[in-house]
Design an enzyme around this catalytic site. Structure first.
Site, mmCIF file in Angstrom:
data_model
loop_
_atom_site.group_PDB
_atom_site.id
_atom_site.type_symbol
_atom_site.label_atom_id
_atom_site.label_comp_id
_atom_site.label_asym_id
_atom_site.label_seq_id
_atom_site.Cartn_x
_atom_site.Cartn_y
_atom_site.Cartn_z
ATOM 1 N N ASP A 61 0.821 -1.232 0.000
ATOM 2 C CA ASP A 61 0.000 0.000 0.000
ATOM 3 C C ASP A 61 0.849 1.274 0.000
ATOM 4 O O ASP A 61 0.324 2.377 0.090
ATOM 5 C CB ASP A 61 -0.950 0.012 1.203
ATOM 6 C CG ASP A 61 -0.208 -0.086 2.530
ATOM 7 O OD1 ASP A 61 1.036 0.086 2.537
ATOM 8 O OD2 ASP A 61 -0.848 -0.317 3.561
ATOM 9 N N GLY A 62 2.176 1.123 -0.069
ATOM 10 C CA GLY A 62 3.042 2.302 -0.177
ATOM 11 C C GLY A 62 3.692 2.720 1.131
ATOM 12 O O GLY A 62 4.619 3.526 1.132
ATOM 13 N N GLU A 63 3.202 2.200 2.263
ATOM 14 C CA GLU A 63 3.844 2.575 3.535
ATOM 15 C C GLU A 63 5.247 1.980 3.616
ATOM 16 O O GLU A 63 5.558 0.994 2.944
ATOM 17 C CB GLU A 63 2.999 2.070 4.717
ATOM 18 C CG GLU A 63 1.722 2.865 4.903
ATOM 19 C CD GLU A 63 0.964 2.462 6.164
ATOM 20 O OE1 GLU A 63 1.485 1.660 6.959
ATOM 21 O OE2 GLU A 63 -0.166 2.963 6.337
ATOM 22 N N ARG A 116 13.963 26.027 -3.614
ATOM 23 C CA ARG A 116 13.660 27.080 -4.597
ATOM 24 C C ARG A 116 12.337 27.783 -4.330
ATOM 25 O O ARG A 116 12.142 28.920 -4.703
ATOM 26 C CB ARG A 116 13.669 26.481 -6.020
ATOM 27 C CG ARG A 116 15.061 26.263 -6.546
ATOM 28 C CD ARG A 116 15.082 25.415 -7.795
ATOM 29 N NE ARG A 116 14.708 24.047 -7.513
ATOM 30 C CZ ARG A 116 14.636 23.082 -8.410
ATOM 31 N NH1 ARG A 116 14.899 23.348 -9.676
ATOM 32 N NH2 ARG A 116 14.315 21.857 -8.076
ATOM 33 N N HIS A 162 18.382 31.745 -2.171
ATOM 34 C CA HIS A 162 18.435 32.935 -3.014
ATOM 35 C C HIS A 162 18.077 34.192 -2.232
ATOM 36 O O HIS A 162 18.793 35.178 -2.236
ATOM 37 C CB HIS A 162 17.502 32.717 -4.199
ATOM 38 C CG HIS A 162 17.418 33.881 -5.114
ATOM 39 N ND1 HIS A 162 18.530 34.600 -5.502
ATOM 40 C CD2 HIS A 162 16.350 34.457 -5.722
ATOM 41 C CE1 HIS A 162 18.153 35.573 -6.313
ATOM 42 N NE2 HIS A 162 16.847 35.520 -6.451
ATOM 43 N N ASP A 220 22.029 32.477 -14.930
ATOM 44 C CA ASP A 220 21.077 33.471 -14.409
ATOM 45 C C ASP A 220 21.730 34.252 -13.264
ATOM 46 O O ASP A 220 22.840 33.911 -12.825
ATOM 47 C CB ASP A 220 19.771 32.800 -13.944
ATOM 48 C CG ASP A 220 20.012 31.639 -12.981
ATOM 49 O OD1 ASP A 220 21.043 31.654 -12.274
ATOM 50 O OD2 ASP A 220 19.180 30.724 -12.936
ATOM 51 N N LYS A 229 17.895 35.610 -16.667
ATOM 52 C CA LYS A 229 16.949 34.554 -17.073
ATOM 53 C C LYS A 229 15.534 34.953 -16.714
ATOM 54 O O LYS A 229 15.305 35.531 -15.664
ATOM 55 C CB LYS A 229 17.314 33.245 -16.357
ATOM 56 C CG LYS A 229 16.373 32.083 -16.655
ATOM 57 C CD LYS A 229 16.906 30.767 -16.098
ATOM 58 C CE LYS A 229 16.480 30.528 -14.669
ATOM 59 N NZ LYS A 229 16.962 29.253 -14.144
HETATM 60 C C1 R5P Z 1 17.275 27.978 -10.470
HETATM 61 O O1 R5P Z 1 17.475 29.170 -10.404
HETATM 62 C C2 R5P Z 1 18.399 26.993 -10.475
HETATM 63 O O2 R5P Z 1 19.613 27.586 -10.129
HETATM 64 C C3 R5P Z 1 18.546 26.294 -11.808
HETATM 65 O O3 R5P Z 1 18.983 27.229 -12.788
HETATM 66 C C4 R5P Z 1 17.251 25.679 -12.250
HETATM 67 O O4 R5P Z 1 16.672 24.953 -11.220
HETATM 68 C C5 R5P Z 1 17.482 24.780 -13.444
HETATM 69 O O5 R5P Z 1 16.295 24.196 -13.818
HETATM 70 P P1 R5P Z 1 16.113 23.520 -15.231
HETATM 71 O O6 R5P Z 1 17.294 22.602 -15.444
HETATM 72 O O7 R5P Z 1 14.826 22.758 -15.108
HETATM 73 O O8 R5P Z 1 16.032 24.587 -16.256
#
Ligand code: R5P
Length: 312
Positions: free
Chosen positions: A42-44, A99, A134, A174, A205
């Site tokens: 059952d997943g447990e 995130r 972040h 980014d 980004k």
């Molecule tokens: C987000 O800012 C992270 O640093 C990665 O750039 C991000 O999670 C990458 O995600 P994906 O490979 O799905 O584009």
């Protein structure tokens, strides 16, 4: 090999991460034991830990594919204490759910905070590598009453890239990758005995969806003719890096390689990178993967030793 602190008694791990955990056990000269795991129809889950436990016990669990593993941790931690562990350190090389650090739209759960609180309740300390922090600066902010150690593999990746690619341009896909790129550029220069940091920059980004991003190359860093190494904390679907790689090649880059700490690489992510024109992918062993070329175990071993000494 340095002697372990006397209180450090045991490394625990699950069978699928026995390789990394046994490397840590060897580095610390502490015995490793595998937690037996049974999944009911059952997943447990049913877990069976070694016994008795005493002193400080380290549990290695990296949280890629996190949902079931979080349940494992919620079962394993109190069980370890019931069996005699005095202090529990979680070594979680990849810390998931970092995130989602604000409610991007009203009503969204701020998973970073809630997962942090869950782990803080279960463990005395959490040691991780390049968590995606972040909008906050330290791990302690999300681990109330527990101790958080955020190591970084960016230096290791920078050194690795500098020793393999001649005069690279390190590029973050980014703005969030800026701290990792800067650290990698300094360590890369050190590794090849160069004084100024390796050339580095980062893109901008815009995320349009789970598998859709727009990347803008930095106007200040000419890409033409350069051997670009894209550096990031993680790759999930691979689209961020693939789009950045394609942009670099269209702008005349001589080659594009990729170095990431966390190789999540879901589904066809490696194909996505290849289609983007990426030559080589390097990652750490925070998430075991075919591209894992840089081990974080020595870094983690030092942190565990120091933490065990402070827990007493
Ligand atoms: C987000 O800012 C992270 O640093 C990665 O750039 C991000 O999670 C990458 O995600 P994906 O490979 O799905 O584009």
């Amino acid at each position: 090999m340095r002697a372990p602190p006397t209180t450090l008694q045991r490394i625990l791990a699950f069978a699928d991460e026995a390789d990394q955990a046994s490397a840590l056990a060897r580095a610390l000269d502490v015995p490793l034991a595998i937690i037996e795991r049974h999944r009911f129809p059952d997943g447990e889950l049913k877990l069976r830990l070694p016994q008795p436990l005493q002193g400080t016990v380290v549990l290695w669990r990296s949280l890629h594919q996190p949902n079931e593993k979080l349940v494992e941790l919620m079962l394993a931690a109190p069980a370890a204490r019931e069996l005699g562990a005095r202090h529990l350190i979680l070594v979680c090389p990849y810390l998931a759910y970092m995130r989602q650090d604000i409610a991007f739209t009203p009503g969204e759960a701020v998973s970073q905070r809630h997962v942090g609180r869950l782990l803080a309740q279960a463990f005395d300390a959490v040691i991780t590598v390049d968590p995606h922090l972040h909008r906050i600066s330290t791990l302690d902010e999300i681990l109330p009453a527990s101790r958080g150690v955020a190591l970084s593999a960016a230096g290791l990746l920078g050194a690795w890239a500098a020793q393999r690619v001649n005069d690279p341009l390190l590029l973050g896909p980014d703005e969030e990758s800026a701290p990792w790129v800067q650290r990698a550029a300094r360590a890369g220069a050190d590794a090849i005995g160069r004084l100024p940091p390796l050339d580095h920059a980062w893109c901008r980004k815009q995320r349009l969806g789970d598998r859709s991003v727009r990347v803008l190359l930095p106007p200040s860093a000419p890409i033409g003719g350069r051997a670009v190494v894209l550096i990031d904390d993680m790759a999930s679907t691979g689209h961020t890096l693939a789009i950045a790689a394609r942009q670099c090649l269209d702008a005349g880059a001589a080659s594009v390689d990729v170095a990431v700490t966390h190789a999540l690489f879901v589904d066809d992510a490696l194909d996505v990178l290849q289609r983007g024109g990426v030559r080589t992918v390097w990652s750490t062993d925070c998430v075991p993967h075919a591209s894992s070329s840089v081990s974080v175990v020595p870094l983690v071993a030092d942190a565990v030793r120091a933490m065990a000494a402070t827990l007493g």
